[in-house]
Design a protein around this motif. Sequence first.
Motif: not given
Length: 170
Positions: A8, A11, A49, A52
């Motif tokens: 994350l 990103v 996002k 994930f």
Amino acid sequence: MSITKATLADVPELNVLVNRAYRGEESKKGWTSEADMLDGIRIDETMLKEYFSNEAITILKYTDDNGVITGCVYLEVKGPKLYLGMFSVSPVLQGKGVGRALLQEAEILAKQFNCHTITMTVISTRAELISWYERRGYVFTGEIQPFHDHGRFGSPKQHIELIVMEKAIV
């Protein structure tokens, strides 16, 4: 240089890389640009996002010696197949082995996930890209899909169709 699973925290950097690889003037420094075919962005941070939070999805990142992400690939387990997408390499590094290394790592993961096939879609008019995949063992399945015209991946400037390509993993 290494290939690891993205997190994350990656990103923002992934977002910049993917959009540079596919769209805008920067993408034209490489040979995989879609800038002449599509307007808009390829992806945004919100969509990244979301990936994930899905256990079926893995994003691999290729980092240089300074820790900069210079390539990535999206992999999603779909039954016995591993879908490969969002395959991106920094435009100035295309043709230097980053993409080949990511594809090889995807094949290793396919085996670990017990997937017997890697599948992908490619814009049908991208002859040079299709040839590149064919040289790596991918074949056109005969299936043609419409481009996602909901604007999520950009706005087409022309009619676009996607061909499905696959490679058996043994």
